[in-house]
Scaffold this motif. Structure first.
Motif: not given
Lengths: 210, 885
Positions: B55-56, B146-147, B150, B219, B223, B225, B230, B358
């Protein structure tokens, strides 16, 4: 059966252990860079394309639901117009992005088709059966949208073309609509008028009896 | 060597104890088991680290994380295989095996014993989590990259927690310090039935299933997103989890109805509530997610609801396992509680931090512009379900709360829950019907009334029918219910409760017709194209599965609610009979024929045969309630109930005692109308859910890559099979067992019945049983004393007060409506009212702002207004294609 059950679990245990160790080992190898099990780069591109595709499907579904609600009187005219316009704009943008994404494949498909035609001795710009190259390329390009099958499909569509172009010389043009039909055709496949020798015969007969 | 692990008798010539299984003699299973638990811990920690690394910004580590996850799942399967093996070969060195099985148990119960106790059920939870995780990891191949890191990390983190708990607090492979016993204790006879095979797995599948959508929300938050991804990814998994949870709850209802001998299907027992609470929040989430997908609103709600749902599954399991609240269900009290508290603290901290971080990205795309709008209906839905959850939570944890705050333990009996949940449930039912009729953005009252014309008429007609014909048909519109509150403001609301039957029938009829009307309308639109009614309906449902599957689920809820209303018309009778005598209850006549003895290797069975008679004394059928005495637990005879289920009512026959010498037997017979409709409604609910989830054919055959979506079918098929199992299981059955003390007590005087219902037995052996159910000697004495004092002139309230003074507030089934007893309902209600006022005020402000306000930020992924207009034609073509599919 009950007597076999313990052995079944033994087998399961052994299987799980072996699988687990193997997978863990592969994982370590991947972590250390020895392998790339996910083919991350290619997968990322495919994923992005797939996301666009799914976004398109979602927007289309939304548009359809909106229309359904409007038909059912669940949303006022003004609200419908506004939301519909917004969704359509978003959907058109996604379509444009999809086309843009697929453009290099489209160009490549066209290049490959031209090369094949030249190799077969045909002029790549000669009039073809009534499917415009634009639509053809778009169809080929849309099929390519999944990504990896692009080459295979372009080759396939070209292969399917080759026998056709080879037999082009024997084809008969319809006197009515100019469509190219098979040599032994009696009626035109597009407009139904008589073609080929039977057409000449019929014309003669008609001429004679008239 | 004698083969051990087989189902049947132990031969007299074989050595005792039997020699161990060959593999077991060779390997030290307990030691291996512990080793595997360590392996799981390591593997989960490794996967967590890999996921975080990926993820990083190290995408290559994602491949490592995926493989690590699969490896962890394999190791978990290994642990389960080892434990299952230990059960089959009766390895009583392992404490857990010795505690929950014995040599006489058949192989299938040896498998179910795996989840019969605390430690094993934790391993079982981990196993189901591994199943879900394996499926979701496979599903995620090549998508949501991308998800994904996580998601994997979160799931690995959860696995890590369970591995830690098992290694340090509840190790299923723990052994005895001394030598192994020759034979085990055996599974509680209450659990030796086919329900034990299906109810816990289904329920656990529901609980564990929420881990996956939870991983997606974490996740998404991690991220950033947060637009759609999600929710889209989590949707199929949330539906699967919800379906299994509903199935598990329904199976639990059927089981307790058929098994526990007290004639109910829901007792508001803490463990039942523990599984009901995540269901409530999960339902709110499923609905709220629709608004986000359509209009990008309620983003904070969705994130919050998803985290809360998962939290409630862990909280629920904590309540069940820690033994902190007494219940018929609970496992033995253990030290495991503190680990769960730690885990819950981590969940709260992580989720809160992520959400606050977030918050800017969670701004809605639009604002709610009117109170009479579909978006607002969804918001109301959220509030009401959340409110119900808070009410149940408060009442369930009342013993803990009161002990902590007031130093005295109190608890809330079923009367409290029913008092509140029935009207709130009715309001929710109403909302369920009206919601789909309200337009998006802004509806007009006239529009709504127009749409609701027919259903309102139906509701009014049914109400009128009920009022005028109800008494004649045996279903009076005003019911004579035992009051829960006798003093204070709530006593005034009791009068409203009396009228609830006619409200319920009218609302059910109205909502049912609203739903059917929606389906009819949709079909009518299609029928304009020339399709027949059936084709139109079928295609309608098939094209928009989520919508119409949802409507079918709602229909199931209406039918279930109708089934619940039957409880207001209970008719009950107790009698002692000699063979040949007849007893009458409601419209039924039953003749007691004879007692009958039977036995099998596990138990001795005492049947009493009865015949159901019609007016001409002809036999309509036989019922045979019984008592089972298990060889391994002779002190715990179980009551086997006989149920005759028909569409109009269930006949529930309990045999309390039978004297073999005089052949005299006492019976308690309950007639409760409409129970069958609860199970029918439940089946419709599950069917609707399946329809909503069912993947389209094109998703399965589209391309080689797409073929992986077939994985969704497996859970869908499993649900279908289990649902069929439910349908089969709901047929009239011979039921078994009850708890130790619960029985039937002959009470003639309804005033005494009312009094005993309020007071809890203090014998110390039974869990929270009221005096009208407990058959121990302490209760007998108490009843005699109270009875004498009542005859001497004391009122019910005086007796209750003196009982409370003598034994403490914890001895009253429903605490009086003061202090914390009032806070339990007052706090959620006040919060709801304040929220309501707040929303109305906000609504006014929105309306004034709506005129001059630009709509919120559109999807960040696609900026509109740049595409040329020749795409219009293509778009229309695509829409046509969608129609023709």
């Amino acid at each position: 059966m009950p007597a076999l059950l313990p052995w079944f679990f033994v087998a399961l245990a052994v299987g799980s252990l072996v699988t687990g160790i193997y997978l863990f080992w592969e994982s370590l190898r991947a972590a250390l860079g020895a392998t790339d099990p996910l083919e991350v780069q290619a997968t990322a591109e495919a994923d992005a394309r797939r996301r666009l595709f799914e976004r398109k499907e979602a927007l289309l579904a939304n548009l359809r639901d909106l229309k359904f609600d409007y038909d059912g009187g669940k949303i006022s005219q003004a609200d419908f117009d506004e939301l519909d316009a917004k969704l359509r704009a978003q959907a058109k943008e996604v379509l444009r992005l999809l086309d843009e994404d697929v453009a290099p494949f489209k160009d490549r498909a066209e290049t490959m088709i031209s090369e094949r035609l030249v190799a077969a001795g045909r002029d790549p710009y000669r009039a073809a059966p009534p499917v415009s190259p634009q639509d053809e390329a778009r169809e080929a390009a849309e099929a390519d949208a999944e990504g990896a099958e692009a080459d295979a499909e372009a080759a396939e569509s070209v292969d399917a073309e080759a026998p056709q172009t080879g037999a082009d010389a024997e084809r008969v043009a319809c006197p009515n609509c100019e469509t190219l039909n098979e040599p032994d055709a009696v009626f035109c496949k597009k407009c139904g008028a008589r073609v080929g020798e039977s057409a000449d015969d019929a014309a003669e007969e008609a001429g004679e009896s008239a | 060597m004698p083969v051990v692990g087989s189902a049947s008798k132990v031969s007299e010539t074989a050595p005792w104890p039997p020699a161990p299984h060959p593999m077991n003699a060779f390997f030290d299973i307990p030691y291996l088991g512990n080793l595997v638990l360590c392996l799981i811990l390591l593997s989960a920690a490794y996967t967590l680290a890999m996921g975080l690394g990926a993820a990083r910004g190290r995408p290559r580590l994602l491949g490592a994380a995926r493989l690590g996850m699969f490896a962890t799942c394999a190791f978990i399967a290994l642990a389960v295989a080892l434990l299952a093996y230990a059960f089959q070969v009766h390895d009583f060195r392992i404490r857990y095996v010795a505690r929950y099985s014995d040599r006489s148990m058949p192989w299938y119960y040896l498998i179910t014993s795996l989840w019969g106790g605390q430690d094993g059920s934790l391993l079982w939870w981990l196993f189901l989590l591994a199943g879900y995780t394996g499926a979701v990891t496979r599903w995620l191949k090549g998508r949501y990259l991308e998800l994904q890191p996580l998601v994997l990390s979160t799931l690995a983190g959860i696995m890590l927690f369970f591995a830690v708990i098992m290694l340090f607090a509840a190790n299923p492979f723990a052994t005895y310090v001394a030598a192994a016993p020759a034979d085990g204790e055996g599974l509680n006879p209450l659990l030796q039935n086919y329900w034990m095979v299906i109810h816990p797995p289904a329920l656990y599948m529901g609980f564990v299933g929420w881990s996956v959508p939870f991983a997606f929300v974490v996740a998404g938050l991690g991220t950033g997103r947060l637009h759609d991804e999600w929710i889209e990814a989590a949707r199929p998994w949330a539906m699967i989890a919800w379906t299994f949870l509903s199935l598990g709850l329904l199976l639990g209802c059927v089981w307790s109805y058929e098994e526990l001998g007290w004639g109910g299907y829901w007792a508001w027992d803490p463990v039942e509530n523990a599984s009901f609470m995540p269901w409530l929040v999960g339902t709110a989430y499923l609905h709220s997610a629709i608004v986000q997908e359509r209009y990008g609103m309620l983003k904070v709600w969705n994130v919050f609801l998803m985290c809360l749902t998962y939290f409630m599954t862990i909280f629920g399991t904590f309540l069940t396992r820690s033994g902190m609240i007494a219940s018929v269900h609970s496992f033995a009290r253990s030290d495991i509680g503190i680990y769960f508290v730690g885990f819950m603290a981590i969940i709260i901290v992580v989720c809160a931090a992520l959400i606050v971080w977030r918050l800017p990205k969670l701004r809605a795309d639009h604002k709610i512009e009117a109170l009479l709008s579909r978006e607002f209906m969804f918001l109301l839905n959220n509030w009401m379900l959340l409110g119900m959850m808070v009410l149940v939570l408060g009442a369930t944890t009342m013993p803990l709360l009161s002990e902590w705050l007031l130093d005295e333990e109190r608890s809330m009996g079923p009367g409290f829950y029913n008092f509140w949940m029935i009207p709130v449930g009715l309001m929710l039912l109403f909302l369920m019907g009206v919601g789909p009729l309200v337009s998006w953005r802004k509806a007009t009252g006239a529009n709504l009334l127009q749409a609701a014309r027919m259903p309102l008429a139906v509701g009014a007609a049914v109400a009128a029918l009920h009022v005028f014909l109800g008494d004649m048909l045996g279903y009076p519109p005003v019911a004579d219910l035992t009051p829960t509150y006798r003093t204070g403001v709530l006593a005034k609301l009791e009068t409203l409760r009396k009228v609830s039957p006619v409200f319920a029938s009218a609302t059910c009829a109205m909502v049912g017709s609203m739903i059917l009307q929606e389906i009819w309308r949709g079909a009518k639109v299609r029928m304009r194209k020339g399709e027949s009614f059936f084709t139109a309906t079928f295609k309608l449902i098939s094209r928009a599965r989520r919508r119409y599957g949802g409507y079918i689920v709602h229909l199931g809820v209406v039918v279930m609610y109708f089934g619940f209303t039957g409880a207001a018309y209970d008719d009950e009778k107790e009698a002692a009979l000699r063979p040949g005598e007849v007893m009458e209850v409601a419209d039924y006549r039953l003749r007691y024929d004879r007692p009958r003895d039977a036995s099998d290797p596990n138990k001795r069975m005492l049947f009493t045969d009865m015949t159901l008679l019609d007016e001409d004394d002809e036999s309509l059928g036989r019922v045979s309630p019984a008592k089972y005495v298990y060889r391994t637990h002779p002190e715990m005879p179980t009551t086997e109930v006989s149920i005759r289920s028909r569409a109009d009512a269930d006949l529930y026959v309990i045999m309390s005692t039978v004297d073999p010498t005089t052949q005299r037997a006492t019976f308690r017979i309950v007639v409760r109308p409409f129970v069958l409709w609860i199970w029918i409604g439940g089946f419709i609910l599950l069917l609707g859910s399946l329809i909503a989830m069912w993947p389209k054919a094109k998703d399965l055959v589209d391309s080689p890559k797409r073929r992986r979506r077939r994985r969704r079918r497996a859970p869908a098929t499993a649900v279908a099979l289990l649902a069929a199992g439910l349908a089969l299981g709901a047929t009239p059955a011979e039921a078994q067992s009850s708890s130790l003390h619960a029985g039937t007590v002959e009470i003639e005087d309804p005033r005494k019945e009312e009094l005993y219902h309020q007071l809890l037995c203090q014998c110390g052996d039974c869990p929270r049983l009221p005096l009208d159910s407990c058959i121990c000697s302490w209760a007998d004495d108490a009843r005699a004393d109270l009875s004498a004092r009542m005859e001497a002139g004391s009122t019910i309230q005086e007796l209750i007060d003196s009982y409370e003074a003598q034994y403490g507030a914890a001895a009253i089934a429903i605490p009086p409506d003061r202090g914390i007893g009032r806070a339990v309902w007052a706090v959620p209600l006040t919060a709801l009212v304040i929220a309501g006022i707040g929303i109305v005020m906000l609504g006014r402000r929105w309306r004034m702002r709506a005129a001059g306000d630009a709509p919120g930020e559109p999807s960040p992924e696609v900026a509109p207004g740049q595409a040329p207009t020749d795409y219009d034609a293509l778009l229309d073509a695509e829409l046509e294609r969608l129609e023709d599919e």
